[in-house]
Design an enzyme around this catalytic site. Structure first.
Site, PDB file in Angstrom:
ATOM      1  NE  ARG A  41      97.037  31.348  86.190  1.00 23.37           N
ATOM      2  CZ  ARG A  41      98.322  31.657  86.101  1.00 23.37           C
ATOM      3  NH1 ARG A  41      99.099  31.025  85.280  1.00 23.37           N
ATOM      4  NH2 ARG A  41      98.804  32.639  86.837  1.00 23.37           N
ATOM      5  NE  ARG A  45     100.564  30.248  79.531  1.00 20.15           N
ATOM      6  CZ  ARG A  45     101.621  30.467  80.252  1.00 20.15           C
ATOM      7  NH1 ARG A  45     102.731  30.866  79.686  1.00 20.15           N
ATOM      8  NH2 ARG A  45     101.606  30.294  81.556  1.00 20.15           N
ATOM      9  NE  ARG A  54      96.124  36.475  74.826  1.00 22.40           N
ATOM     10  CZ  ARG A  54      97.217  36.168  75.502  1.00 22.40           C
ATOM     11  NH1 ARG A  54      97.167  35.341  76.499  1.00 22.40           N
ATOM     12  NH2 ARG A  54      98.381  36.711  75.198  1.00 22.40           N
ATOM     13  CG  ASP A  90      96.851  38.115  85.705  1.00 22.01           C
ATOM     14  OD1 ASP A  90      97.112  36.915  85.495  1.00 22.01           O
ATOM     15  OD2 ASP A  90      97.574  38.836  86.417  1.00 22.01           O
ATOM     16  CE1 TYR A 165     104.515  38.372  89.951  1.00 22.57           C
ATOM     17  CE2 TYR A 165     102.448  38.143  91.152  1.00 22.57           C
ATOM     18  CZ  TYR A 165     103.446  37.594  90.371  1.00 22.57           C
ATOM     19  OH  TYR A 165     103.385  36.277  90.012  1.00 22.57           O
TER      20      TYR A 165
HETATM   21  O1  CP3 Z   1      91.652  29.836  84.473  1.00 14.33           O
HETATM   22  C1  CP3 Z   1      91.835  30.598  85.444  1.00 14.33           C
HETATM   23  O2  CP3 Z   1      92.290  30.224  86.533  1.00 14.33           O
HETATM   24  C2  CP3 Z   1      91.365  32.041  85.333  1.00 14.33           C
HETATM   25  C3  CP3 Z   1      92.295  33.013  84.937  1.00 14.33           C
HETATM   26  C4  CP3 Z   1      93.490  33.419  85.753  1.00 14.33           C
HETATM   27  C5  CP3 Z   1      94.669  33.898  85.129  1.00 14.33           C
HETATM   28  N1  CP3 Z   1      95.515  34.364  86.088  1.00 14.33           N
HETATM   29  C6  CP3 Z   1      94.880  33.930  83.671  1.00 14.33           C
HETATM   30  C7  CP3 Z   1      96.249  33.996  83.168  1.00 14.33           C
HETATM   31  C8  CP3 Z   1      93.691  33.523  87.133  1.00 14.33           C
HETATM   32  C9  CP3 Z   1      92.776  33.096  88.255  1.00 14.33           C
HETATM   33  C10 CP3 Z   1      94.971  34.125  87.328  1.00 14.33           C
HETATM   34  C11 CP3 Z   1      95.503  34.481  88.642  1.00 14.33           C
HETATM   35  C12 CP3 Z   1      96.925  34.785  88.782  1.00 14.33           C
HETATM   36  N2  CP3 Z   1      97.711  35.557  87.963  1.00 14.33           N
HETATM   37  C13 CP3 Z   1      97.701  34.410  89.888  1.00 14.33           C
HETATM   38  C14 CP3 Z   1      97.189  33.622  91.058  1.00 14.33           C
HETATM   39  C15 CP3 Z   1      97.070  32.194  90.723  1.00 14.33           C
HETATM   40  C16 CP3 Z   1      98.378  31.457  90.570  1.00 14.33           C
HETATM   41  O3  CP3 Z   1      98.576  30.848  89.526  1.00 14.33           O
HETATM   42  O4  CP3 Z   1      99.183  31.473  91.523  1.00 14.33           O
HETATM   43  C17 CP3 Z   1      98.997  34.915  89.715  1.00 14.33           C
HETATM   44  C18 CP3 Z   1     100.176  34.722  90.623  1.00 14.33           C
HETATM   45  C19 CP3 Z   1      98.990  35.650  88.492  1.00 14.33           C
HETATM   46  C20 CP3 Z   1     100.109  36.392  87.872  1.00 14.33           C
HETATM   47  C21 CP3 Z   1     100.415  35.807  86.547  1.00 14.33           C
HETATM   48  N3  CP3 Z   1      99.713  36.102  85.404  1.00 14.33           N
HETATM   49  C22 CP3 Z   1     101.388  34.826  86.215  1.00 14.33           C
HETATM   50  C23 CP3 Z   1     102.390  34.239  87.182  1.00 14.33           C
HETATM   51  C24 CP3 Z   1     101.235  34.525  84.849  1.00 14.33           C
HETATM   52  C25 CP3 Z   1     101.976  33.488  84.017  1.00 14.33           C
HETATM   53  C26 CP3 Z   1     103.099  34.072  83.262  1.00 14.33           C
HETATM   54  C27 CP3 Z   1     103.652  33.053  82.289  1.00 14.33           C
HETATM   55  O5  CP3 Z   1     103.489  33.283  81.075  1.00 14.33           O
HETATM   56  O6  CP3 Z   1     104.229  32.061  82.729  1.00 14.33           O
HETATM   57  C28 CP3 Z   1     100.184  35.323  84.365  1.00 14.33           C
HETATM   58  C29 CP3 Z   1      99.665  35.325  82.996  1.00 14.33           C
HETATM   59  C30 CP3 Z   1      98.371  34.595  82.833  1.00 14.33           C
HETATM   60  N4  CP3 Z   1      97.278  34.768  83.632  1.00 14.33           N
HETATM   61  C31 CP3 Z   1      98.052  33.675  81.799  1.00 14.33           C
HETATM   62  C32 CP3 Z   1      96.724  33.309  81.987  1.00 14.33           C
HETATM   63  C33 CP3 Z   1      95.882  32.397  81.129  1.00 14.33           C
HETATM   64  C34 CP3 Z   1      98.988  33.254  80.674  1.00 14.33           C
HETATM   65  C35 CP3 Z   1      98.958  34.308  79.649  1.00 14.33           C
HETATM   66  C36 CP3 Z   1      99.434  33.816  78.321  1.00 14.33           C
HETATM   67  O7  CP3 Z   1      98.610  33.251  77.570  1.00 14.33           O
HETATM   68  O8  CP3 Z   1     100.619  34.022  78.002  1.00 14.33           O
END
Ligand code: CP3
Length: 364
Positions: A41, A45, A54, A90, A165
């Site tokens: 990540r 954000r 975004r 994602d 999920y």
């Molecule tokens: O920088 C990176 O690592 C690359 C991008 C990436 C994202 N999601 C972008 C993202 C990666 C590798 C993921 C994987 C992902 N997504 C996982 C596995 C990794 C982990 O953290 O355990 C999981 C469980 C998800 C599911 C998911 N998507 C979650 C739990 C969330 C967060 C929700 C929140 O707002 O708290 C997301 C959204 C997400 N994925 C964001 C990003 C940058 C945030 C989106 C935003 O800007 O609101």
């Protein structure tokens, strides 16, 4: 695992070929004079430039726009000089691409209106056709061109984390509907996981064919399982995904999976990701011969700098007990993390090592 003679300055400009990079060499188990560093990540954000870009664009829509994906993936590489990029997307993108009604809600995560819980529901999980994620292919190709010698890591969600999920309909603390299904209807469970595994495998394949240098399989919620349940209900499906990957190193990462780290390794990992709970020297004993990735506690990035600096040095030292070490956090960057702190962590890791501190044969 071979020791190599280091013949060039590892902190100099990245080599032109990502397969010669420090990151790629560590993935192959070659001992490097200091660990390569990137963060799960790292795009997202915590970066003001990400939030600006975004604005007004929903998360999953941003993933389908190659220009945005390219820019967001490059942002942390430019800002921090990390040793690898991770593809901005994602884990639920390929599910949405096959028509699952999943959305990512800010502050919550992936949410479905209609969870998948019965045999009839399985019809909504058809195989992924590469053309359905052509935006991924396009973005990876553009990125590989832009990144030069810096490797791009592709990724997918592991079958258990995605299934959780799908079955729960959103994030879950106890995964109780998922576990009930797993134990009450094992045939349906295995059919579900095998379909999800096929989708994840294809998602990785698209990224690798387009030029990703390595892949990471994220099993963020596997730590909710006992080792026995993981072995019986999950391992074969994660193994199917990892076995399908050709020609590039595979990183297998879970949160809370220290109790079954050897199973994570035997599912087909070239590199084992470790969360912050288990020191890397202990992890090295549990999965002998495996390169390790990890494991600074992301929550500690809010502590005073001397605390963080001590932790970084401890982790670099403990990582030397593994054949090779890729420095990372123990889970993803938190949205509240100060980017300047991450910049200092990168600087500290990149200044670590040097003569006599882990260049293997000492012939450098
Ligand atoms: O920088 C990176 O690592 C690359 C991008 C990436 C994202 N999601 C972008 C993202 C990666 C590798 C993921 C994987 C992902 N997504 C996982 C596995 C990794 C982990 O953290 O355990 C999981 C469980 C998800 C599911 C998911 N998507 C979650 C739990 C969330 C967060 C929700 C929140 O707002 O708290 C997301 C959204 C997400 N994925 C964001 C990003 C940058 C945030 C989106 C935003 O800007 O609101």
């Amino acid at each position: 695992m071979s020791d190599v003679t280091v013949t060039y300055d590892e902190n100099a400009a990245a080599p032109a070929d990502p397969s010669d990079s420090l990151f790629a060499r560590a993935c192959r188990g070659e001992r490097t004079s200091r660990p390569p560093v990137w963060f799960m990540r790292q795009a997202g954000r915590s970066l003001p430039e990400y939030r600006r870009l975004r604005e007004g664009v929903p998360m999953l829509e941003s993933c389908t726009r190659p220009d945005m994906v390219t820019e967001i993936t490059l942002q942390p590489v430019r800002r921090y000089g990390v040793d690898a990029a991770i593809f901005y997307s994602d884990i639920v993108v390929p599910l949405r691409a096959v028509g699952v009604d999943v959305d990512v809600k800010p502050g919550i995560g992936p949410v479905l209106d209609q969870p998948i819980r019965s045999r009839a529901d399985l019809d909504r999980l058809r195989p992924l056709e590469p053309g359905e994620v052509s935006f991924v292919d396009e973005a990876v190709r553009a990125l590989v061109g832009e990144l030069g010698g810096t490797p791009l890591i592709g990724f997918a969600g592991a079958p258990f984390t995605l299934a959780s999920y799908l079955v729960e309909g959103g994030p879950s603390k106890h995964h109780e509907v998922t576990k009930a299904l797993m134990h009450s209807d094992p045939d349906l469970w295995h059919e579900l996981l095998s379909r999800v595994a096929g989708i994840s495998a294809m998602f990785l394949d698209v990224q690798v064919r387009a030029g990703a240098s390595a892949v990471q399989l994220f099993d963020s919620w596997a730590g909710a399982l006992s080792a026995a349940d993981y072995a019986k209900y999950v391992h074969p499906h994660s193994a199917e995904v990892l076995d399908s990957v050709i020609d590039v190193p595979r990183i297998h990462f879970g949160v809370g999976t220290s109790e079954f780290l050897p199973l994570m390794a035997s599912a087909g990992a070239d590199v084992v990701g470790v969360d912050w709970r288990l020191p890397l020297d202990e992890a090295a004993l549990r999965v002998p011969g495996k390169p390790l990735q990890g494991n600074l506690d992301p929550a500690l990035l809010g502590a005073d700098w001397p605390v963080i600096e001590r932790e970084v040095h401890r982790i670099v030292a403990e990582g030397r007990r593994a054949p090779a070490h890729i420095f990372n956090l123990g889970h993803g960057v938190l949205p509240t993390t100060d980017p300047d702190v991450l910049a200092r962590v990168v600087e500290t890791v990149q200044a670590a090592g040097g003569p006599g501190t882990g260049s293997g044969t000492g012939a450098a």
